[in-house]
Design a protein around this motif. Structure first.
Motif, PDB file in Angstrom:
ATOM      1  N   THR A  21      10.362  -3.550  12.871  1.00 32.97           N
ATOM      2  CA  THR A  21       9.380  -3.384  11.796  1.00 32.97           C
ATOM      3  C   THR A  21       8.480  -4.611  11.762  1.00 32.97           C
ATOM      4  OG1 THR A  21      10.977  -2.112  10.537  1.00 32.97           O
ATOM      5  CG2 THR A  21       9.075  -2.943   9.329  1.00 32.97           C
ATOM      6  N   LEU A  22       7.197  -4.357  11.729  1.00 30.95           N
ATOM      7  CA  LEU A  22       6.227  -5.441  11.596  1.00 30.95           C
ATOM      8  C   LEU A  22       5.802  -5.482  10.132  1.00 30.95           C
ATOM      9  CD1 LEU A  22       4.437  -7.549  13.008  1.00 30.95           C
ATOM     10  CD2 LEU A  22       2.840  -5.714  13.587  1.00 30.95           C
ATOM     11  N   ILE A  23       6.066  -6.608   9.481  1.00 32.06           N
ATOM     12  CA  ILE A  23       5.648  -6.777   8.080  1.00 32.06           C
ATOM     13  C   ILE A  23       4.344  -7.559   8.109  1.00 32.06           C
ATOM     14  CG2 ILE A  23       6.270  -7.781   5.850  1.00 32.06           C
ATOM     15  CD1 ILE A  23       9.245  -7.523   6.739  1.00 32.06           C
ATOM     16  N   SER A  24       3.275  -6.909   7.694  1.00 29.35           N
ATOM     17  CA  SER A  24       1.959  -7.537   7.816  1.00 29.35           C
ATOM     18  C   SER A  24       1.443  -7.939   6.429  1.00 29.35           C
ATOM     19  CB  SER A  24       0.994  -6.545   8.477  1.00 29.35           C
ATOM     20  OG  SER A  24      -0.292  -7.104   8.556  1.00 29.35           O
ATOM     21  N   ASP A  25       1.403  -9.237   6.204  1.00 33.44           N
ATOM     22  CA  ASP A  25       0.946  -9.771   4.922  1.00 33.44           C
ATOM     23  C   ASP A  25      -0.567  -9.968   5.007  1.00 33.44           C
ATOM     24  OD1 ASP A  25       0.285 -11.299   2.714  1.00 33.44           O
ATOM     25  OD2 ASP A  25       1.914 -12.744   2.975  1.00 33.44           O
ATOM     26  N   GLU A  26      -1.308  -9.098   4.287  1.00 32.54           N
ATOM     27  CA  GLU A  26      -2.769  -9.086   4.416  1.00 32.54           C
ATOM     28  C   GLU A  26      -3.444  -9.508   3.114  1.00 32.54           C
ATOM     29  OE1 GLU A  26      -4.006  -5.455   6.438  1.00 32.54           O
ATOM     30  OE2 GLU A  26      -2.175  -5.470   7.639  1.00 32.54           O
ATOM     31  N   ILE A  27      -2.783 -10.397   2.379  1.00 27.80           N
ATOM     32  CA  ILE A  27      -3.291 -10.748   1.051  1.00 27.80           C
ATOM     33  C   ILE A  27      -4.677 -11.413   1.079  1.00 27.80           C
ATOM     34  CG2 ILE A  27      -2.057 -12.974   0.915  1.00 27.80           C
ATOM     35  CD1 ILE A  27      -1.642 -11.601  -2.171  1.00 27.80           C
ATOM     36  N   TYR A  28      -5.031 -12.011   2.225  1.00 29.26           N
ATOM     37  CA  TYR A  28      -6.361 -12.645   2.315  1.00 29.26           C
ATOM     38  C   TYR A  28      -7.355 -11.789   3.102  1.00 29.26           C
ATOM     39  CZ  TYR A  28      -3.810 -16.780   0.708  1.00 29.26           C
ATOM     40  OH  TYR A  28      -3.039 -17.659  -0.033  1.00 29.26           O
ATOM     41  N   ASP A  29      -7.117 -10.474   3.191  1.00 23.67           N
ATOM     42  CA  ASP A  29      -7.951  -9.663   4.102  1.00 23.67           C
ATOM     43  C   ASP A  29      -9.444  -9.700   3.795  1.00 23.67           C
ATOM     44  OD1 ASP A  29      -7.758  -7.964   1.841  1.00 23.67           O
ATOM     45  OD2 ASP A  29      -7.756  -6.136   3.040  1.00 23.67           O
ATOM     46  N   LYS A  30      -9.791  -9.955   2.537  1.00 25.35           N
ATOM     47  CA  LYS A  30     -11.215  -9.960   2.175  1.00 25.35           C
ATOM     48  C   LYS A  30     -11.799 -11.369   2.165  1.00 25.35           C
ATOM     49  CE  LYS A  30     -11.551  -5.741  -0.169  1.00 25.35           C
ATOM     50  NZ  LYS A  30     -12.634  -4.822  -0.399  1.00 25.35           N
ATOM     51  N   ILE A  31     -10.923 -12.369   2.254  1.00 26.44           N
ATOM     52  CA  ILE A  31     -11.436 -13.743   2.209  1.00 26.44           C
ATOM     53  C   ILE A  31     -11.544 -14.222   3.650  1.00 26.44           C
ATOM     54  CG2 ILE A  31     -11.109 -16.038   1.219  1.00 26.44           C
ATOM     55  CD1 ILE A  31      -9.496 -14.710  -1.021  1.00 26.44           C
ATOM     56  N   ILE A  32     -12.661 -13.885   4.246  1.00 25.45           N
ATOM     57  CA  ILE A  32     -12.811 -14.033   5.689  1.00 25.45           C
ATOM     58  C   ILE A  32     -14.280 -14.345   5.968  1.00 25.45           C
ATOM     59  CG2 ILE A  32     -13.131 -11.529   6.049  1.00 25.45           C
ATOM     60  CD1 ILE A  32     -11.173 -11.783   8.436  1.00 25.45           C
ATOM     61  N   TYR A  33     -14.519 -15.238   6.925  1.00 26.89           N
ATOM     62  CA  TYR A  33     -15.884 -15.735   7.148  1.00 26.89           C
ATOM     63  C   TYR A  33     -16.359 -15.377   8.552  1.00 26.89           C
ATOM     64  CZ  TYR A  33     -13.542 -18.464   3.574  1.00 26.89           C
ATOM     65  OH  TYR A  33     -12.776 -18.831   2.499  1.00 26.89           O
ATOM     66  N   GLY A  34     -17.131 -14.307   8.619  1.00 31.15           N
ATOM     67  CA  GLY A  34     -17.786 -13.950   9.882  1.00 31.15           C
ATOM     68  C   GLY A  34     -16.875 -13.314  10.926  1.00 31.15           C
ATOM     69  N   LYS A  35     -15.638 -13.068  10.598  1.00 30.00           N
ATOM     70  CA  LYS A  35     -14.738 -12.383  11.548  1.00 30.00           C
ATOM     71  C   LYS A  35     -14.327 -11.052  10.937  1.00 30.00           C
ATOM     72  CE  LYS A  35     -12.952 -15.713  14.637  1.00 30.00           C
ATOM     73  NZ  LYS A  35     -12.174 -15.593  15.850  1.00 30.00           N
ATOM     74  N   LYS A  36     -13.689 -10.202  11.757  1.00 34.25           N
ATOM     75  CA  LYS A  36     -13.250  -8.913  11.250  1.00 34.25           C
ATOM     76  C   LYS A  36     -11.733  -8.941  11.074  1.00 34.25           C
ATOM     77  CE  LYS A  36     -13.655  -4.006  12.568  1.00 34.25           C
ATOM     78  NZ  LYS A  36     -12.969  -3.556  11.416  1.00 34.25           N
ATOM     79  N   HIS A  37     -11.293  -8.303  10.007  1.00 35.09           N
ATOM     80  CA  HIS A  37      -9.849  -8.218   9.769  1.00 35.09           C
ATOM     81  C   HIS A  37      -9.298  -6.935  10.403  1.00 35.09           C
ATOM     82  CE1 HIS A  37      -6.004  -8.192   7.701  1.00 35.09           C
ATOM     83  NE2 HIS A  37      -6.245  -6.931   7.376  1.00 35.09           N
ATOM     84  N   TYR A  38      -8.200  -7.053  11.120  1.00 34.70           N
ATOM     85  CA  TYR A  38      -7.539  -5.881  11.717  1.00 34.70           C
ATOM     86  C   TYR A  38      -6.147  -5.723  11.126  1.00 34.70           C
ATOM     87  CZ  TYR A  38     -11.285  -6.176  15.106  1.00 34.70           C
ATOM     88  OH  TYR A  38     -12.521  -6.217  15.688  1.00 34.70           O
TER      89      TYR A  38
END
Ligand code: PLP
Length: 370
Positions: free
Chosen positions: A192-209
């Motif tokens: 199981t991959l547990i993916s903590d994406e709490i900062y997914d919107k706080i991102i500068y010029g890159k894309k979140h996957y």
């Protein structure tokens, strides 16, 4: 009275220890909390909920309108095939992490965690009887979690992998190939991959996957604390594959339980209301990041450019001494070892403080004459 072995093997968070050092004139750069007001429409939604008497128990997985809004967010923004039934609303992302670890990990199971990484990963794994296996994130790789490195750590005892992008304490953002590679490991090795994406919107010029785009074996964790500056509401969520949801719910309903009715109304307003505050906050964070990175580099301190979250993770000789000297100047930082053994040689600065305070803090750090 003797505490359990599980509790004995955990230290209190190094960040909390730094809070004890905060004095009247301190500039606290140890705090992982946006210093912005919670947007007005979110606060108004809570007042309305109160006036309407929405103050009773809710279902354990959270109110259906909120789970629908979360599922919509995950589908449209993160390309995750989520449904309201696959979502459990939790007490912050922290609650989601705790439930995930406890639902998945048996005594002696290994869980690969990013190191340096968020302090709760190591603790949650140990509290559930597991063994944290640190995957070293390296400065010269932009602190990315590289699938080939993770694969080398997979053994017959591995049960789960935790990933976190954008990452705390490094601000690192994983590339698509990293995220897909980690998702493939989960699929190929039935982990199981547990993916903590709490900062997914706080991102500068890159894309979140999100890895749940690429694998069914993913528990996605997110929350409202950071994106909507509402840490005190204590609300987050997890989205899990159908095979796991019921098991997670057992832990959730008997140990951590659902968050408050009012927090759920606040979160619903956050997701369905205007999003301008998020863009404004991220633009301001970027301005602060540029200030801090620029000033540290001018001081001759090595600092790579983080692309997300609101932390920088510079390196220096003897960072413990640097943190101590900073404290004498009333600037509170966190030594890198608080985030794991591979945080050695670094310290963390949170730039969730006003631009003016950050300028003053940088002046004070410069006056150390490091
Ligand atoms: N995950 C990461 C990476 C964090 O940095 C934090 C808080 O600092 C959390 C989870 C916990 O967030 P919450 O306030 O939603 O419990």
């Amino acid at each position: 009275m003797k505490p359990s072995k599980r509790v004995q093997c955990i230290d209190l968070s190094g960040i909390r220890k730094m809070f004890d050092m905060v004095g009247e004139n301190s500039i606290n750069l140890a705090l992982g909390e946006p210093d912005f007001d919670t947007p007005v429409h979110i606060r108004e939604a809570v007042k309305e909920a109160l006036d309407e008497g929405f103050t009773h128990y809710t279902g354990n997985t959270g109110i259906v309108e909120l789970r629908e809004a979360i599922a919509h967010k995950l589908q449209t923004e993160n390309q995750i095939p989520a449904s309201p039934e696959s979502i459990i609303v939790t007490v912050g992302a922290s609650g989601a992490l705790y439930s995930s670890a406890h639902a998945l990990v048996d005594d002696g199971d290994e869980v690969i965690i990013p190191d340096p990484g968020f302090v709760a990963y190591d603790a949650c794994v140990k509290l559930s009887g597991g063994v944290p296996i640190p995957a070293q994130l390296k400065d010269d790789n932009d602190f990315r979690m590289i699938p080939e490195d993770v694969l080398e750590l997979v053994t017959a005892k591995t049960k789960a992998i935790i990933m976190n992008s954008p990452g705390n304490p490094t601000g690192a953002v994983l590339e698509k190939e990293d995220v897909k590679g980690l998702a493939d490991i989960a699929t190929d090795h039935n982990l199981t991959l547990i993916s903590d994406e709490i900062y997914d919107k706080i991102i500068y010029g890159k894309k979140h996957y999100s890895p749940a785009t690429y694998s069914d074996n993913v528990v996605t964790i997110n929350g409202f604390s950071k994106t909507y500056a509402m840490t005190g509401f204590r609300i987050g969520y997890l989205a899990a594959p159908p095979t796991l949801t019921e098991e997670l719910l057992k832990i959730h309903q008997y140990s951590v339980t659902c968050t408050t009715s009012l927090a759920q109304k606040a979160a619903l307003a956050a997701l369905t209301g205007p999003q301008d505050s998020v863009g404004e906050m991220v633009a301001e964070f970027k301005r602060r990041r540029d200030l801090v990175v620029g000033r540290l580099r001018d001081m001759g301190i090595h600092c790579n450019l983080p692309h997300g979250a609101f932390y920088v993770f510079p390196s220096t000789d003897n960072p413990e001494k640097f943190v101590e000297e900073a404290l004498k100047k009333d600037v509170v930082l966190v030594p890198g070892t608080s985030f794991g053994q591979y945080g050695a040689g670094h310290f963390r600065i949170s730039y969730a403080a006003s631009y003016q305070n950050l300028e003053e803090a940088m002046d004070r750090l410069e006056s150390i004459g490091w």
